[in-house]
Design a protein around this motif. Structure first.
Motif, PDB file in Angstrom:
ATOM      1  N   SER A  29     -12.206  26.787  19.512  1.00 57.65           N
ATOM      2  CA  SER A  29     -13.088  26.229  20.541  1.00 57.65           C
ATOM      3  C   SER A  29     -14.304  25.556  19.907  1.00 57.65           C
ATOM      4  O   SER A  29     -14.704  24.459  20.316  1.00 57.65           O
ATOM      5  N   ALA A  30     -14.887  26.213  18.905  1.00 59.05           N
ATOM      6  CA  ALA A  30     -16.041  25.640  18.218  1.00 59.05           C
ATOM      7  C   ALA A  30     -15.656  24.340  17.514  1.00 59.05           C
ATOM      8  O   ALA A  30     -16.422  23.355  17.538  1.00 59.05           O
ATOM      9  N   ALA A  31     -14.468  24.318  16.910  1.00 58.87           N
ATOM     10  CA  ALA A  31     -14.013  23.101  16.238  1.00 58.87           C
ATOM     11  C   ALA A  31     -13.859  21.960  17.243  1.00 58.87           C
ATOM     12  O   ALA A  31     -14.296  20.835  16.991  1.00 58.87           O
ATOM     13  N   MET A  32     -13.259  22.242  18.395  1.00 58.75           N
ATOM     14  CA  MET A  32     -13.065  21.197  19.397  1.00 58.75           C
ATOM     15  C   MET A  32     -14.394  20.722  19.961  1.00 58.75           C
ATOM     16  O   MET A  32     -14.598  19.520  20.156  1.00 58.75           O
ATOM     17  N   LEU A  33     -15.293  21.633  20.208  1.00 59.65           N
ATOM     18  CA  LEU A  33     -16.614  21.244  20.709  1.00 59.65           C
ATOM     19  C   LEU A  33     -17.366  20.399  19.679  1.00 59.65           C
ATOM     20  O   LEU A  33     -18.035  19.425  20.042  1.00 59.65           O
ATOM     21  N   ALA A  34     -17.255  20.760  18.407  1.00 61.69           N
ATOM     22  CA  ALA A  34     -17.922  19.989  17.361  1.00 61.69           C
ATOM     23  C   ALA A  34     -17.350  18.570  17.289  1.00 61.69           C
ATOM     24  O   ALA A  34     -18.100  17.592  17.158  1.00 61.69           O
ATOM     25  N   PHE A  37     -18.368  16.784  20.945  1.00 70.24           N
ATOM     26  CA  PHE A  37     -19.790  16.498  21.092  1.00 70.24           C
ATOM     27  C   PHE A  37     -20.332  15.713  19.905  1.00 70.24           C
ATOM     28  O   PHE A  37     -21.275  14.932  20.047  1.00 70.24           O
ATOM     29  N   GLY A  38     -19.741  15.901  18.723  1.00 68.17           N
ATOM     30  CA  GLY A  38     -20.138  15.089  17.576  1.00 68.17           C
ATOM     31  C   GLY A  38     -19.896  13.618  17.844  1.00 68.17           C
ATOM     32  O   GLY A  38     -20.756  12.770  17.582  1.00 68.17           O
ATOM     33  N   PHE A  39     -18.741  13.309  18.405  1.00 71.54           N
ATOM     34  CA  PHE A  39     -18.403  11.922  18.740  1.00 71.54           C
ATOM     35  C   PHE A  39     -19.374  11.382  19.790  1.00 71.54           C
ATOM     36  O   PHE A  39     -19.941  10.294  19.627  1.00 71.54           O
ATOM     37  N   VAL A  75      -6.182  13.624  20.134  1.00 72.00           N
ATOM     38  CA  VAL A  75      -5.090  14.217  19.350  1.00 72.00           C
ATOM     39  C   VAL A  75      -5.537  15.542  18.721  1.00 72.00           C
ATOM     40  O   VAL A  75      -4.739  16.485  18.613  1.00 72.00           O
ATOM     41  N   SER A  76      -6.788  15.631  18.322  1.00 78.82           N
ATOM     42  CA  SER A  76      -7.275  16.880  17.730  1.00 78.82           C
ATOM     43  C   SER A  76      -7.176  18.039  18.716  1.00 78.82           C
ATOM     44  O   SER A  76      -6.922  19.177  18.304  1.00 78.82           O
ATOM     45  N   ALA A  77      -7.333  17.770  19.997  1.00 83.03           N
ATOM     46  CA  ALA A  77      -7.170  18.834  20.999  1.00 83.03           C
ATOM     47  C   ALA A  77      -5.739  19.345  20.997  1.00 83.03           C
ATOM     48  O   ALA A  77      -5.506  20.562  21.055  1.00 83.03           O
TER      49      ALA A  77
END
Length: 104
Positions: A29-34, A37-39, A75-77
């Motif tokens: 979850s943290a990876a997906m949020l990063a 939200f990073g984008f 795709v990362s999701a």
């Protein structure tokens, strides 16, 4: 005699299952949020990157760098979901089976 819910909660394998699922879930979850939200934050606050995202991939192309980066976010999701599913099939299902067998 079947085990009670309290017996199952005290089972070390159940505690391992809960801990590992929680750790992996929060990590992914943290990876997906990063990523997401990073984008968004880079687009919102970095004008140079905003210009970069509008550059076409090739001369005369309508596909821009931004479209490729946006597809990466999507795709990362799927990839992170796949990682969770692989882990669940490899380890969590086995732990669940062992817990159920011990609770009979």
């Amino acid at each position: 005699m079947a085990a009670t819910a309290l017996d199952i909660e005290k089972n070390p394998k159940f505690q391992e299952l809960v801990a590992t699922r929680k750790t992996l879930g929060w990590t992914l979850s943290a990876a997906m949020l990063a990523i997401y939200f990073g984008f968004i934050l880079l687009v919102a606050f970095n004008k140079d990157l905003g210009n970069l995202l509008g550059i076409p991939l090739a001369a005369g192309s309508v596909t821009t760098v931004g479209i490729v980066v946006g597809l990466f976010v999507i795709v990362s999701a799927f990839v992170l979901t796949g990682i969770y599913v692989l882990r669940a099939n490899a380890r969590y299902d086995e732990l669940t089976r062992q817990i159920v067998e011990e609770s009979k």
